[in-house]
Design a protein around this motif. Structure first.
Motif, mmCIF file in Angstrom:
data_model
loop_
_atom_site.group_PDB
_atom_site.id
_atom_site.type_symbol
_atom_site.label_atom_id
_atom_site.label_comp_id
_atom_site.label_asym_id
_atom_site.label_seq_id
_atom_site.Cartn_x
_atom_site.Cartn_y
_atom_site.Cartn_z
ATOM 1 N N THR A 11 0.839 -1.232 -0.052
ATOM 2 C CA THR A 11 -0.109 0.093 0.187
ATOM 3 C C THR A 11 0.858 1.268 0.004
ATOM 4 O O THR A 11 0.579 2.066 -0.772
ATOM 5 C CB THR A 11 -1.056 0.035 1.247
ATOM 6 N N SER A 12 1.769 1.202 0.965
ATOM 7 C CA SER A 12 2.705 2.452 0.898
ATOM 8 C C SER A 12 3.659 2.683 -0.192
ATOM 9 O O SER A 12 3.752 3.720 -0.653
ATOM 10 C CB SER A 12 3.817 2.418 2.102
ATOM 11 N N MET A 13 3.899 1.544 -0.919
ATOM 12 C CA MET A 13 4.725 1.658 -2.320
ATOM 13 C C MET A 13 3.964 2.161 -3.511
ATOM 14 O O MET A 13 4.612 2.859 -4.348
ATOM 15 C CB MET A 13 5.059 0.242 -2.754
ATOM 16 N N PRO A 40 -5.591 3.463 2.088
ATOM 17 C CA PRO A 40 -7.301 2.910 2.026
ATOM 18 C C PRO A 40 -7.894 3.341 3.345
ATOM 19 O O PRO A 40 -7.200 3.380 4.434
ATOM 20 C CB PRO A 40 -7.091 1.355 1.718
ATOM 21 N N PRO A 41 -9.189 3.451 3.376
ATOM 22 C CA PRO A 41 -9.809 3.666 4.483
ATOM 23 C C PRO A 41 -9.708 2.453 5.496
ATOM 24 O O PRO A 41 -9.928 2.741 6.716
ATOM 25 C CB PRO A 41 -11.189 4.355 3.849
ATOM 26 N N ARG A 42 -9.851 1.241 4.988
ATOM 27 C CA ARG A 42 -9.938 0.131 5.881
ATOM 28 C C ARG A 42 -8.904 -0.789 5.354
ATOM 29 O O ARG A 42 -8.159 -0.581 4.266
ATOM 30 C CB ARG A 42 -11.249 -0.482 5.827
ATOM 31 N N ALA A 51 -16.117 -0.433 0.075
ATOM 32 C CA ALA A 51 -15.824 0.552 1.006
ATOM 33 C C ALA A 51 -14.342 0.514 1.367
ATOM 34 O O ALA A 51 -13.828 1.330 1.949
ATOM 35 C CB ALA A 51 -16.833 0.681 2.002
ATOM 36 N N ALA A 52 -13.697 -0.698 1.285
ATOM 37 C CA ALA A 52 -12.412 -0.849 1.795
ATOM 38 C C ALA A 52 -11.238 -0.697 0.864
ATOM 39 O O ALA A 52 -10.089 -0.354 1.308
ATOM 40 C CB ALA A 52 -12.490 -2.351 2.632
ATOM 41 N N VAL A 53 -11.633 -0.807 -0.279
ATOM 42 C CA VAL A 53 -10.557 -0.607 -1.284
ATOM 43 C C VAL A 53 -10.543 0.899 -1.508
ATOM 44 O O VAL A 53 -11.320 1.762 -1.429
ATOM 45 C CB VAL A 53 -10.913 -1.482 -2.415
ATOM 46 N N LEU A 105 -6.214 -2.978 -1.840
ATOM 47 C CA LEU A 105 -6.772 -3.426 -0.558
ATOM 48 C C LEU A 105 -5.584 -3.679 0.354
ATOM 49 O O LEU A 105 -4.841 -4.488 0.019
ATOM 50 C CB LEU A 105 -7.700 -4.723 -0.505
ATOM 51 N N ALA A 106 -5.568 -2.910 1.496
ATOM 52 C CA ALA A 106 -4.341 -3.069 2.250
ATOM 53 C C ALA A 106 -4.276 -3.954 3.280
ATOM 54 O O ALA A 106 -5.141 -4.690 3.684
ATOM 55 C CB ALA A 106 -4.328 -1.739 3.073
ATOM 56 N N ALA A 107 -3.106 -4.553 3.707
ATOM 57 C CA ALA A 107 -3.060 -5.223 4.848
ATOM 58 C C ALA A 107 -3.047 -4.712 6.083
ATOM 59 O O ALA A 107 -2.991 -3.237 6.102
ATOM 60 C CB ALA A 107 -1.461 -6.003 4.730
#
Length: 255
Positions: free
Chosen positions: A73-75, A80-82, A98-100, A110-112
Motif C-alpha cells: 500500500t505504501s509503495m 485505504p480507509p480500511r 468501501a475498503a478498497v 486493499l491494504a494489509a
C-alpha cells in the motif's frame, strides 16, 4: 503477460467456490524469502496490467496479504480507509468496495492490516472470500503474498491462476526458491501455474538466470534487470510502471 482465464480452485476448507466464467484472473506474487523484491514486482505489475487494459473503471486489484508487515500500500502511495482486518469471511461486495481505494494509476488497492496484532484476526476464510469478490469485480487481481509458505500465502496460492515467484540471484534467495518450488509441486501446484522470474539481473555478484533455473529445477519465465531507480521510487510511494513506463524495469514486465 498472459493471465487469461479465471481462478479454478477452492479455498483450503472448500467453502468458497471459484471458477465461474465471469471470474477474473488471479496472480499471486509469492516471495520465497524476504528481500527478493516481491512487493516491487507485485505493485509495478498491477499498474502495468492496468495501463495495458486501459479500462474506464479499475480492472486490476492489488491485494496485500502480508498481514503483519505488508508494504504494498505504501509503495503505491495509497491510504485505504480500511484493511483486511476490518473484513470477515462473510464480507459483502458493498463492504469490500468501501475498503478498497481506487488510484490514479488505474488500480484498486486493499491494504494489509497496519497493526501486526490486528493481523491475527484475519483468518484464511476471510482471505478466500475477499479474493473471490475481487476476482468477480476485476479482470485481474494481483496478490502480494507474505514471504514463505504461511497460511495466508497458501490461501493466495490456492486461488491463483498464476503463482509468480521473483528471485534475485543470491545464494540464499535461490536456495529458498528451490525449497518453495519443490513444496508447491508436492502439494499439487502444477508447473504451468508457476512462473519463476529472475529479478535484479545484472547486479554485481548475482547468479545469471540460467544458473538460477538449474538450481531451482525450473524454467525462468522472464527476467527483470537491476536498476538503481527502483528503491528511491518505492521510498517516495511512486512506481516506475506509472511514472516511467519506458523504463527497462517497466518494459520487462510486459514479457
Amino acid at each position: 503477460m498472459n493471465f487469461a482465464g479465471g481462478a479454478t480452485s477452492l479455498d483450503r476448507q472448500g467453502e468458497v467456490p471459484i471458477g465461474a466464467s465471469e471470474m477474473g484472473s488471479v496472480v499471486t506474487v509469492l516471495s520465497p524469502t524476504g528481500g527478493v523484491g516481491a512487493s516491487t514486482v507485485a505493485t509495478n505489475l498491477a499498474v502495468r496490467l492496468a495501463s495495458k487494459l486501459g479500462a474506464l473503471r479499475p480492472e486490476v486489484a492489488l491485494m496485500d496479504t502480508d498481514l503483519a508487515f505488508g508494504c504494498a500500500t505504501s509503495m503505491v502511495g495509497a491510504r485505504p480507509p480500511r484493511s483486511l482486518a476490518d473484513l470477515d469471511s462473510q464480507v459483502t461486495p458493498e463492504l469490500l468496495l468501501a475498503a478498497v481505494q481506487p488510484l490514479e494509476c488505474g488500480i484498486e488497492v486493499l491494504a494489509a492490516p497496519a497493526d501486526p496484532i490486528a493481523a491475527e484476526s484475519v483468518v484464511p476464510a476471510t482471505c478466500a472470500r475477499v479474493i473471490w469478490l475481487l476476482a468477480q469485480r476485476h479482470a485481474i487481481t494481483v496478490i502480494d503474498a507474505a514471504p514463505g509458505l504461511t497460511e495466508p500465502a497458501l490461501t493466495a496460492v490456492d486461488h491463483a491462476d498464476v503463482v509468480l515467484i521473483p528471485v534475485p540471484g543470491t545464494p540464499s534467495a535461490v536456495r529458498a526458491t528451490a525449497i518453495v518450488v519443490g513444496t508447491l509441486r508436492r502439494i499439487g501446484v502444477a508447473d504451468d501455474r508457476i512462473r519463476i522470474v529472475a529479478n535484479r539481473v545484472g547486479a554485481a555478484q548475482m547468479m545469471p538466470p540460467g544458473t538460477i533455473a538449474d538450481a531451482v529445477s525450473g524454467r525462468i519465465s522472464w527476467s527483470i534487470p537491476d536498476s538503481a531507480d527502483v528503491v528511491p521510487a518505492a521510498r517516495k510511494g511512486r512506481l516506475l510502471a506509472w511514472d516511467w513506463p519506458d523504463h527497462p524495469v517497466s518494459v520487462a514486465l510486459d514479457r
